[in-house]
Scaffold this active site. Structure first.
Site, PDB file in Angstrom:
ATOM      1  N   SER A   8       0.843  -1.203   0.000  1.00 19.70           N
ATOM      2  CA  SER A   8       0.000   0.000   0.000  1.00 19.70           C
ATOM      3  C   SER A   8       0.873   1.245   0.000  1.00 19.70           C
ATOM      4  O   SER A   8       1.637   1.495   0.942  1.00 19.70           O
ATOM      5  CB  SER A   8      -0.893   0.020   1.243  1.00 19.70           C
ATOM      6  OG  SER A   8      -1.441   1.319   1.389  1.00 19.70           O
ATOM      7  N   HIS A  33      -1.028  -1.372  -4.251  1.00 14.95           N
ATOM      8  CA  HIS A  33      -2.318  -1.014  -3.641  1.00 14.95           C
ATOM      9  C   HIS A  33      -2.405   0.499  -3.462  1.00 14.95           C
ATOM     10  O   HIS A  33      -1.541   1.122  -2.856  1.00 14.95           O
ATOM     11  CB  HIS A  33      -2.432  -1.718  -2.288  1.00 14.95           C
ATOM     12  CG  HIS A  33      -3.769  -1.638  -1.641  1.00 14.95           C
ATOM     13  ND1 HIS A  33      -4.827  -2.456  -1.983  1.00 14.95           N
ATOM     14  CD2 HIS A  33      -4.241  -0.833  -0.660  1.00 14.95           C
ATOM     15  CE1 HIS A  33      -5.880  -2.171  -1.233  1.00 14.95           C
ATOM     16  NE2 HIS A  33      -5.557  -1.176  -0.421  1.00 14.95           N
ATOM     17  N   ASP A  35      -4.722   3.487  -2.052  1.00 18.79           N
ATOM     18  CA  ASP A  35      -5.817   3.785  -1.130  1.00 18.79           C
ATOM     19  C   ASP A  35      -6.393   5.167  -1.414  1.00 18.79           C
ATOM     20  O   ASP A  35      -5.740   6.187  -1.195  1.00 18.79           O
ATOM     21  CB  ASP A  35      -5.314   3.720   0.313  1.00 18.79           C
ATOM     22  CG  ASP A  35      -5.127   2.294   0.781  1.00 18.79           C
ATOM     23  OD1 ASP A  35      -6.054   1.488   0.613  1.00 18.79           O
ATOM     24  OD2 ASP A  35      -4.042   1.979   1.326  1.00 18.79           O
ATOM     25  N   MET A  37      -9.171   7.859  -0.446  1.00 17.26           N
ATOM     26  CA  MET A  37     -10.044   8.226   0.688  1.00 17.26           C
ATOM     27  C   MET A  37     -10.593   9.628   0.460  1.00 17.26           C
ATOM     28  O   MET A  37      -9.857  10.525   0.042  1.00 17.26           O
ATOM     29  CB  MET A  37      -9.252   8.202   1.991  1.00 17.26           C
ATOM     30  CG  MET A  37      -8.531   6.896   2.255  1.00 17.26           C
ATOM     31  SD  MET A  37      -7.795   6.877   3.896  1.00 17.26           S
ATOM     32  CE  MET A  37      -6.808   5.382   3.801  1.00 17.26           C
ATOM     33  N   HIS A  66      -8.248   0.817  -4.211  1.00 17.85           N
ATOM     34  CA  HIS A  66      -9.229   0.585  -3.131  1.00 17.85           C
ATOM     35  C   HIS A  66      -9.963   1.895  -2.852  1.00 17.85           C
ATOM     36  O   HIS A  66      -9.384   2.834  -2.315  1.00 17.85           O
ATOM     37  CB  HIS A  66      -8.443   0.093  -1.902  1.00 17.85           C
ATOM     38  CG  HIS A  66      -9.251  -0.090  -0.659  1.00 17.85           C
ATOM     39  ND1 HIS A  66      -8.666  -0.251   0.587  1.00 17.85           N
ATOM     40  CD2 HIS A  66     -10.589  -0.154  -0.443  1.00 17.85           C
ATOM     41  CE1 HIS A  66      -9.611  -0.395   1.499  1.00 17.85           C
ATOM     42  NE2 HIS A  66     -10.784  -0.329   0.906  1.00 17.85           N
ATOM     43  N   MET A  68     -12.215   4.055  -0.880  1.00 17.85           N
ATOM     44  CA  MET A  68     -12.885   4.321   0.407  1.00 17.85           C
ATOM     45  C   MET A  68     -13.587   5.667   0.269  1.00 17.85           C
ATOM     46  O   MET A  68     -13.146   6.692   0.807  1.00 17.85           O
ATOM     47  CB  MET A  68     -11.844   4.327   1.534  1.00 17.85           C
ATOM     48  CG  MET A  68     -11.341   2.929   1.872  1.00 17.85           C
ATOM     49  SD  MET A  68      -9.795   2.944   2.799  1.00 17.85           S
ATOM     50  CE  MET A  68      -8.642   3.068   1.443  1.00 17.85           C
ATOM     51  N   MET A 137     -11.445  -6.282   4.954  1.00 14.44           N
ATOM     52  CA  MET A 137     -10.708  -5.278   5.741  1.00 14.44           C
ATOM     53  C   MET A 137     -10.386  -5.867   7.110  1.00 14.44           C
ATOM     54  O   MET A 137     -11.282  -6.362   7.811  1.00 14.44           O
ATOM     55  CB  MET A 137     -11.538  -4.009   5.922  1.00 14.44           C
ATOM     56  CG  MET A 137     -11.673  -3.141   4.685  1.00 14.44           C
ATOM     57  SD  MET A 137     -10.114  -2.656   3.912  1.00 14.44           S
ATOM     58  CE  MET A 137      -9.288  -1.761   5.238  1.00 14.44           C
ATOM     59  N   PHE A 143      -6.628   4.579   7.963  1.00 13.67           N
ATOM     60  CA  PHE A 143      -5.242   4.903   8.309  1.00 13.67           C
ATOM     61  C   PHE A 143      -4.350   3.669   8.210  1.00 13.67           C
ATOM     62  O   PHE A 143      -4.800   2.556   8.528  1.00 13.67           O
ATOM     63  CB  PHE A 143      -5.164   5.465   9.736  1.00 13.67           C
ATOM     64  CG  PHE A 143      -5.973   6.720   9.897  1.00 13.67           C
ATOM     65  CD1 PHE A 143      -5.439   7.957   9.550  1.00 13.67           C
ATOM     66  CD2 PHE A 143      -7.277   6.661  10.348  1.00 13.67           C
ATOM     67  CE1 PHE A 143      -6.194   9.117   9.658  1.00 13.67           C
ATOM     68  CE2 PHE A 143      -8.047   7.819  10.458  1.00 13.67           C
ATOM     69  CZ  PHE A 143      -7.501   9.049  10.118  1.00 13.67           C
ATOM     70  N   GLY A 145      -0.857   1.584   9.472  1.00 15.39           N
ATOM     71  CA  GLY A 145      -0.146   1.391  10.730  1.00 15.39           C
ATOM     72  C   GLY A 145      -0.986   0.933  11.898  1.00 15.39           C
ATOM     73  O   GLY A 145      -0.531   0.972  13.048  1.00 15.39           O
ATOM     74  N   ASP A 175      -6.534  -6.523   4.009  1.00 18.12           N
ATOM     75  CA  ASP A 175      -5.949  -5.181   4.044  1.00 18.12           C
ATOM     76  C   ASP A 175      -5.977  -4.633   5.470  1.00 18.12           C
ATOM     77  O   ASP A 175      -7.049  -4.396   6.024  1.00 18.12           O
ATOM     78  CB  ASP A 175      -6.764  -4.275   3.112  1.00 18.12           C
ATOM     79  CG  ASP A 175      -6.198  -2.867   2.979  1.00 18.12           C
ATOM     80  OD1 ASP A 175      -5.116  -2.609   3.519  1.00 18.12           O
ATOM     81  OD2 ASP A 175      -6.864  -2.048   2.319  1.00 18.12           O
ATOM     82  N   GLY A 177      -2.858  -4.155   8.846  1.00 17.03           N
ATOM     83  CA  GLY A 177      -2.190  -4.799   9.972  1.00 17.03           C
ATOM     84  C   GLY A 177      -1.412  -6.050   9.628  1.00 17.03           C
ATOM     85  O   GLY A 177      -1.015  -6.795  10.529  1.00 17.03           O
ATOM     86  N   GLY A 197       1.263  -1.983   4.075  1.00 13.80           N
ATOM     87  CA  GLY A 197       1.751  -0.626   3.867  1.00 13.80           C
ATOM     88  C   GLY A 197       2.961  -0.341   4.718  1.00 13.80           C
ATOM     89  O   GLY A 197       4.108  -0.364   4.236  1.00 13.80           O
TER      90      GLY A 197
HETATM   91  C1  DX5 Z   1      -6.428   1.415   5.468  1.00 15.88           C
HETATM   92  C2  DX5 Z   1      -5.858   1.112   4.104  1.00 15.88           C
HETATM   93  C3  DX5 Z   1      -4.745   0.139   4.097  1.00 15.88           C
HETATM   94  C4  DX5 Z   1      -3.521   0.573   4.852  1.00 15.88           C
HETATM   95  C5  DX5 Z   1      -2.733  -0.624   5.221  1.00 15.88           C
HETATM   96  O1  DX5 Z   1      -7.589   2.145   5.314  1.00 15.88           O
HETATM   97  O2  DX5 Z   1      -6.892   0.599   3.269  1.00 15.88           O
HETATM   98  O3  DX5 Z   1      -4.402  -0.209   2.773  1.00 15.88           O
HETATM   99  O4  DX5 Z   1      -2.730   1.443   4.134  1.00 15.88           O
HETATM  100  O5  DX5 Z   1      -1.657  -0.180   5.988  1.00 15.88           O
HETATM  101  P1  DX5 Z   1      -0.904  -1.119   7.022  1.00 15.88           P
HETATM  102  O6  DX5 Z   1      -0.369  -2.277   6.258  1.00 15.88           O
HETATM  103  O7  DX5 Z   1       0.136  -0.230   7.577  1.00 15.88           O
HETATM  104  O8  DX5 Z   1      -1.934  -1.559   8.037  1.00 15.88           O
HETATM  105 ZN    ZN Z   2      -6.509  -0.362   1.253  1.00 13.43          ZN
END
Ligand code: DX5
Ligand code: ZN
Length: 227
Positions: A8, A33, A35, A37, A66, A68, A137, A143, A145, A175, A177, A197
């Site tokens: 990501s 990936h 993201d 938003m 993705h 969102m 998810m 976010f 991390g 996706d 953690g 990510g």
């Molecule tokens: C969260 C995103 C993820 C996120 C994953 O809303 O959709 O793609 O960046 O990040 P990590 O791998 O750090 O959890």
């Molecule tokens: Zn994502």
């Protein structure tokens, strides 16, 4: 059985996206990936179709987008035209999810649907025939991390079972953690596309990509499923 990594770019250097993507892809990342938003569907703002269009010129990598966003109907044409290879819509977004998936597929783009951690898999399973990929998810979207929500493991197992029972050619992405410490278990539960990510772009990108692939092999050995 091939397990794919989709780093990501949310955790990449936004001033050097093309560079960071090239490092990840050269090290073996199968997808990238992206993201998106809107500050409404989730409490964070990132990027839109113009950045996807710019990335399309900068890389041949599979762009796994993705969305969102609250209103996919308003923006699907833009992301299709921008050159996305896979577009994921949330079942919780406004509009007719089935029609959105059909529109994505009709445009020659891979269609994918996702659910937030609080949404049951019964919302997703009936959509499997319309999907080239589905995304579970494993954190609340918004976010990078965050920590993987352990209760999501059962959702991965349930959707993998449904894919096998129905004989669908549908990838199962997770996706949020994913770390080197838990990814073998996630693969063993049934995921075959892993978004990561912070665990990829934090530190040595190429080394992290290779380390994820090593852990994927461990997960495949533990897996009770196959495709
Ligand atoms: C969260 C995103 C993820 C996120 C994953 O809303 O959709 O793609 O960046 O990040 P990590 O791998 O750090 O959890
Ligand atoms: Zn994502």
């Amino acid at each position: 059985m091939q397990i794919k990594l989709s780093p990501s770019i949310l955790s990449a250097d936004f001033a050097n996206l093309a560079r960071d993507i090239a490092v990840a892809v050269d090290a073996g990342a199968e997808y990238v990936h992206v993201d998106v938003m809107d500050g409404h569907f989730v409490p964070n703002l990132t990027i839109g179709a113009p950045v996807v269009k710019a990335l399309r010129k900068a890389t041949d990598a599979v762009l796994d987008v993705h969305l969102m966003i609250s209103n996919p109907d308003q923006y699907l044409d833009d992301f299709i035209a921008a050159g996305a290879d896979i577009i994921t819509v949330h079942a919780e977004s406004n509009g007719d999810t089935r029609a959105q998936l059909e529109k994505i597929r009709a445009a020659g783009v891979k269609a994918s649907c996702t659910i937030k951690p609080g949404t049951p898999v019964t919302e997703l399973i009936p959509l499997l025939p319309l999907c080239d990929m589905v995304l579970i998810m494993t954190v609340e979207p918004g976010f990078g991390g965050q920590g993987f929500i352990p209760e999501c493991m059962d959702k991965i197992r349930a959707v993998r079972q449904a894919i096998q029972d129905g004989g669908y050619a549908c990838e199962l992405e997770i996706d949020g953690g994913a770390k080197l410490a838990n990814v073998a278990d996630i693969v063993a539960a049934g995921a075959d596309v892993i978004v990561a990510g912070s665990a990829v772009f934090g530190g040595d990108i190429a080394g992290n990509v290779r380390a994820f692939h090593d852990k994927f092999a461990d997960g495949v050995k533990m897996a009770q499923w196959s495709k």
